[in-house]
Design a protein around this motif. Structure first.
Motif, mmCIF file in Angstrom:
data_model
loop_
_atom_site.group_PDB
_atom_site.id
_atom_site.type_symbol
_atom_site.label_atom_id
_atom_site.label_comp_id
_atom_site.label_asym_id
_atom_site.label_seq_id
_atom_site.Cartn_x
_atom_site.Cartn_y
_atom_site.Cartn_z
ATOM 1 N N SER A 11 5.921 71.822 10.149
ATOM 2 C CA SER A 11 7.063 72.193 9.430
ATOM 3 C C SER A 11 7.556 71.099 8.221
ATOM 4 O O SER A 11 7.073 70.272 8.173
ATOM 5 N N GLY A 12 8.722 71.690 7.809
ATOM 6 C CA GLY A 12 9.356 70.561 6.772
ATOM 7 C C GLY A 12 9.821 69.436 7.449
ATOM 8 O O GLY A 12 10.019 68.590 6.869
ATOM 9 N N GLY A 13 10.160 69.600 8.756
ATOM 10 C CA GLY A 13 10.887 68.474 9.534
ATOM 11 C C GLY A 13 9.925 67.787 10.565
ATOM 12 O O GLY A 13 10.179 66.870 11.145
ATOM 13 N N HIS A 14 8.850 68.738 10.878
ATOM 14 C CA HIS A 14 8.060 68.035 12.157
ATOM 15 C C HIS A 14 6.505 68.299 11.891
ATOM 16 O O HIS A 14 6.319 69.048 11.189
ATOM 17 N N ALA A 68 4.307 67.440 7.268
ATOM 18 C CA ALA A 68 3.258 68.097 6.155
ATOM 19 C C ALA A 68 4.205 68.826 5.295
ATOM 20 O O ALA A 68 3.784 68.661 3.916
ATOM 21 N N GLY A 69 5.035 69.640 6.015
ATOM 22 C CA GLY A 69 5.879 70.501 4.988
ATOM 23 C C GLY A 69 6.455 69.653 3.973
ATOM 24 O O GLY A 69 6.799 69.957 2.812
ATOM 25 N N GLU A 70 7.185 68.363 4.364
ATOM 26 C CA GLU A 70 7.896 67.514 3.603
ATOM 27 C C GLU A 70 6.772 67.063 2.249
ATOM 28 O O GLU A 70 7.201 66.825 1.075
ATOM 29 N N TYR A 116 4.391 68.578 1.085
ATOM 30 C CA TYR A 116 4.272 69.754 0.196
ATOM 31 C C TYR A 116 5.435 69.954 -0.704
ATOM 32 O O TYR A 116 5.250 70.207 -1.898
ATOM 33 N N ASP A 117 6.564 69.882 -0.218
ATOM 34 C CA ASP A 117 7.797 69.930 -1.035
ATOM 35 C C ASP A 117 7.817 68.900 -2.021
ATOM 36 O O ASP A 117 8.430 68.981 -3.076
ATOM 37 N N LYS A 118 7.506 67.690 -1.748
ATOM 38 C CA LYS A 118 7.736 66.481 -2.370
ATOM 39 C C LYS A 118 6.659 66.569 -3.570
ATOM 40 O O LYS A 118 6.928 66.194 -5.001
ATOM 41 N N GLY A 149 7.677 73.997 -1.536
ATOM 42 C CA GLY A 149 6.735 73.897 -2.270
ATOM 43 C C GLY A 149 5.529 74.408 -1.816
ATOM 44 O O GLY A 149 4.601 74.587 -2.459
ATOM 45 N N GLY A 150 5.701 74.691 -0.461
ATOM 46 C CA GLY A 150 4.432 74.941 0.513
ATOM 47 C C GLY A 150 3.995 76.414 -0.009
ATOM 48 O O GLY A 150 2.757 76.370 -0.464
ATOM 49 N N PRO A 151 4.946 77.581 -0.145
ATOM 50 C CA PRO A 151 4.283 78.650 -0.421
ATOM 51 C C PRO A 151 3.710 78.832 -1.834
ATOM 52 O O PRO A 151 2.585 79.359 -1.834
ATOM 53 N N LEU A 157 2.264 76.166 -3.663
ATOM 54 C CA LEU A 157 1.255 75.299 -3.684
ATOM 55 C C LEU A 157 0.081 76.193 -3.028
ATOM 56 O O LEU A 157 -1.280 76.107 -3.599
ATOM 57 N N ASP A 158 0.349 76.607 -1.843
ATOM 58 C CA ASP A 158 -0.553 77.601 -1.307
ATOM 59 C C ASP A 158 -1.404 78.205 -2.049
ATOM 60 O O ASP A 158 -2.607 78.656 -2.201
ATOM 61 N N ARG A 159 -0.543 79.337 -3.018
ATOM 62 C CA ARG A 159 -1.069 80.199 -3.894
ATOM 63 C C ARG A 159 -1.851 79.597 -4.985
ATOM 64 O O ARG A 159 -3.035 80.053 -5.631
ATOM 65 N N GLY A 198 5.505 76.624 13.063
ATOM 66 C CA GLY A 198 6.117 76.069 12.219
ATOM 67 C C GLY A 198 5.924 76.622 10.653
ATOM 68 O O GLY A 198 4.769 77.465 10.548
ATOM 69 N N GLY A 199 6.694 76.286 9.908
ATOM 70 C CA GLY A 199 6.605 76.689 8.469
ATOM 71 C C GLY A 199 5.413 76.522 7.819
ATOM 72 O O GLY A 199 4.765 77.515 7.174
ATOM 73 N N VAL A 200 4.628 75.734 7.785
ATOM 74 C CA VAL A 200 3.334 75.436 7.419
ATOM 75 C C VAL A 200 2.398 76.317 7.984
ATOM 76 O O VAL A 200 1.125 76.229 7.527
ATOM 77 N N ALA A 247 2.087 79.091 8.025
ATOM 78 C CA ALA A 247 1.947 80.286 7.058
ATOM 79 C C ALA A 247 0.756 79.833 6.040
ATOM 80 O O ALA A 247 0.528 80.964 5.517
ATOM 81 N N ASN A 248 0.595 78.857 6.134
ATOM 82 C CA ASN A 248 -0.468 78.432 4.950
ATOM 83 C C ASN A 248 -1.888 79.146 5.256
ATOM 84 O O ASN A 248 -2.469 79.361 6.317
ATOM 85 N N SER A 249 -2.193 79.801 4.151
ATOM 86 C CA SER A 249 -3.415 80.792 4.221
ATOM 87 C C SER A 249 -4.589 79.795 4.544
ATOM 88 O O SER A 249 -5.592 80.310 5.267
ATOM 89 N N SER A 284 6.807 82.269 11.871
ATOM 90 C CA SER A 284 6.466 80.953 11.568
ATOM 91 C C SER A 284 7.623 79.969 11.132
ATOM 92 O O SER A 284 7.685 78.644 11.603
ATOM 93 N N THR A 285 8.291 80.420 10.237
ATOM 94 C CA THR A 285 9.219 79.716 9.855
ATOM 95 C C THR A 285 10.601 79.840 10.652
ATOM 96 O O THR A 285 10.609 80.764 11.493
ATOM 97 N N ASP A 286 11.498 79.284 10.468
ATOM 98 C CA ASP A 286 12.816 79.148 11.262
ATOM 99 C C ASP A 286 13.435 80.504 11.592
ATOM 100 O O ASP A 286 13.584 81.233 10.731
ATOM 101 N N ASN A 287 13.510 80.944 12.788
ATOM 102 C CA ASN A 287 13.987 82.286 13.298
ATOM 103 C C ASN A 287 14.896 82.162 14.555
ATOM 104 O O ASN A 287 14.499 80.987 15.072
HETATM 105 O O1 KG4 Z 1 9.666 75.875 10.001
HETATM 106 P P1 KG4 Z 1 10.292 75.878 8.488
HETATM 107 O O2 KG4 Z 1 10.886 77.122 8.037
HETATM 108 O O3 KG4 Z 1 11.616 74.538 8.601
HETATM 109 C C1 KG4 Z 1 11.644 73.317 9.100
HETATM 110 O O4 KG4 Z 1 11.656 73.422 10.446
HETATM 111 O O5 KG4 Z 1 11.178 72.541 8.415
HETATM 112 O O6 KG4 Z 1 9.495 75.162 7.558
HETATM 113 C C2 KG4 Z 1 9.802 75.001 6.205
HETATM 114 C C3 KG4 Z 1 8.497 74.205 5.752
HETATM 115 C C4 KG4 Z 1 8.636 73.834 3.983
HETATM 116 O O7 KG4 Z 1 8.361 72.410 3.801
HETATM 117 C C5 KG4 Z 1 7.739 74.532 3.386
HETATM 118 O O8 KG4 Z 1 7.213 73.976 2.209
HETATM 119 C C6 KG4 Z 1 6.618 74.911 4.354
HETATM 120 O O9 KG4 Z 1 7.409 74.768 5.499
HETATM 121 N N1 KG4 Z 1 5.727 75.818 4.275
HETATM 122 C C7 KG4 Z 1 4.319 75.868 3.675
HETATM 123 C C8 KG4 Z 1 4.245 77.441 3.377
HETATM 124 N N2 KG4 Z 1 5.176 78.099 3.824
HETATM 125 C C9 KG4 Z 1 6.173 77.250 3.922
HETATM 126 N N3 KG4 Z 1 3.815 74.869 3.679
HETATM 127 C C10 KG4 Z 1 2.347 75.210 3.195
HETATM 128 N N4 KG4 Z 1 2.130 76.640 2.941
HETATM 129 C C11 KG4 Z 1 2.776 77.529 3.076
HETATM 130 N N5 KG4 Z 1 2.440 78.782 2.896
#
Ligand code: KG4
Ligand code: ZN
Length: 415
Positions: free
Chosen positions: A178-181, A218-220, A222-224, A235-237, A239-241, A350-352, A354-356, A381-384
């Motif tokens: 995710s963005g943090g882990h 990894a999510g970090e 993507y965001d940077k 950044g993730g969503p 960049l993915d597209r 985790g958030g990433v 979701a990456n296709s 996948s994302t925080d809930n």
């Molecule tokens: O799990 P999450 O909602 O929150 C954290 O615990 O960090 O994850 C958010 C992270 C962000 O860095 C976002 O850019 C990334 O997940 N993310 C993706 C995609 N959707 C969200 N990274 C890559 N591809 C995606 N489709």
């Protein structure tokens, strides 16, 4: 039955055990009276930038799930601002919990327990959920179950599989990304406890950390990278597209596999992020299009359809090369762990997750090697908070309660 449990020393949070002790007694009495009824847990999540609440029955049936995202608040800073996150959680927590109960058709009194994330995460953010959870538990005289956010992400995979009538087989490797882990666990069944035999046997897991990122998540990365390319936040969503839109233009730079000394299952993403930065700095031809995208973002035009025409084929190929490198690294190490440990399944959360491209590559690799791979849906996948209520259920069945001394633990470990 749990009534006859001889498990006298469940894990307790904090010094005074009286409240937790009373909660345990109440739970035993409750279970004795309601063996066939389901346990409905209200989950609360506030560890980062989503305020979330959900009601889950028996750890697997989602009755409601509500997420208030703070993305709009943090967007202009290009990342989560901790003080703003706490303030937003304070504004959102009450309406979000109310909405989760309303969607489940329940009143607060109908909830059997409250599960709350107590770490890891931002301390100020966590404290909002914890304080609200503690207050509700005390006022309603319901048990409070502390949940590790990372365990929530593991349960998100099981929640999703359950919808399709499936249960991932253990042992498994679980990649939480995710963005943090960015961390890799071996997940096994916790030792059988015959004295805790209950109608629906609790699936409690035990974890062994086998790899983790040495620097950025990894999510970090993507965001940077999205930020430095003028593509907005998160950044993730996007960049993915954009990576998927890159045609066969050769990449303007090649990123090889990342080598980490020591544990071969550890990850590292900061070198890759820096390589993108240097490449962009060394090639002034990127500057005008970055500027035009930044101007578009400033006008509120941040959608894929609006940004795509502002990306040159070279930028799209760069994004694709970056994503190839991230996906290759995540998949290679996870699959190496799966083979080494001869597991039954591969779990990705985790958030990433979701990456296709990550999903497609895992499916392909796992199928070729004979592993079953499981992901949550994008929403799970994302925080809930559904994942928090799910994880709480199994801790509830194992009598693991907190009292009013429960505190936030920013770097709480799962293993
Ligand atoms: O799990 P999450 O909602 O929150 C954290 O615990 O960090 O994850 C958010 C992270 C962000 O860095 C976002 O850019 C990334 O997940 N993310 C993706 C995609 N959707 C969200 N990274 C890559 N591809 C995606 N489709
Ligand atoms: Zn998370």
């Amino acid at each position: 039955m749990l009534r006859g449990s001889r498990r006298e020393e469940p894990r307790q949070q904090g010094a005074g055990a009286t409240v937790a002790g009373l909660a345990r007694l109440r739970v035993r009495r409750w279970l004795a009276q309601n063996e066939i009824m389901s346990v409905r847990i209200l989950g609360i999540e506030s560890s980062c930038d989503e305020t979330a609440a959900a009601v889950v029955a028996d750890g697997r049936e989602i009755l409601s799930t509500v997420v208030a995202s703070q993305i709009d608040v943090h967007r202009k800073y290009g990342g989560v601002v901790p003080e703003l996150a706490s303030r937003e959680h304070l504004r959102q927590i009450v309406p979000v919990v109310r909405e989760a109960l309303a969607q489940a058709g329940m009143r607060l009194q109908d909830v059997d327990a409250i599960g709350v994330t107590h770490g890891p995460g931002l301390v100020g953010a966590l404290l909002v959920g914890i304080t609200y959870g503690k207050t509700l538990a005390a006022a309603l005289r319901k048990p409070l179950v502390p949940v590790n956010h990372l365990e929530g992400h593991v349960h998100a995979v099981f929640l999703e599989a359950h919808k399709a009538g499936r249960t991932p087989k253990l042992p498994a490797v679980c990649l939480i990304v995710s963005g943090g882990h960015t961390v890799l666990y071996e997940v096994t069944e916790r030792g059988a406890q015959p004295e805790l035999a209950v109608p629906r046997a609790p699936e409690t897991f035990q974890y062994r950390k086998i790899g983790q990122t040495r620097d950025d998540a990894a999510g970090e990365a993507y965001d940077k990278v999205a930020k430095l390319l003028g593509l907005g936040y998160p950044g993730g969503p996007i960049l993915d597209r954009l990576a998927a839109a890159a045609n066969s233009v050769p990449p303007p730079v090649k990123f090889g596999p990342t080598k980490t000394r020591g544990n071969p299952l550890d990850f590292s993403f900061s070198g890759l992020k820096t390589a993108v930065l240097y490449h962009v700095r060394e090639h002034p031809e990127y500057a005008p299009e970055i500027q035009s995208r930044e101007e578009a973002l400033a006008r509120g035009e941040r959608k894929y359809e609006q940004l795509l025409p502002l990306c040159s084929p070279q930028t799209l190929a760069l994004v694709r090369e970056f994503q190839n490198a991230v996906v290759r690294d995540l998949v290679e190490r996870t699959m190496a762990a799966a083979e080494e440990l001869s597991v039954e399944s591969v779990l990705v959360s985790g958030g990433v997750a979701a990456n296709s491209q990550l999903r497609a590559t895992f499916e392909e690799r796992a199928r070729a090697k004979g592993f079953e791979v499981f992901f949550p849906s994008r929403a799970l996948s994302t925080d809930n908070a559904a994942m928090i209520a799910a994880a709480a259920y199994f801790r509830f069945r194992a009598n693991e309660f907190a009292d009013t001394s429960l505190n936030a633990d920013a770097s709480l470990k799962l293993a």
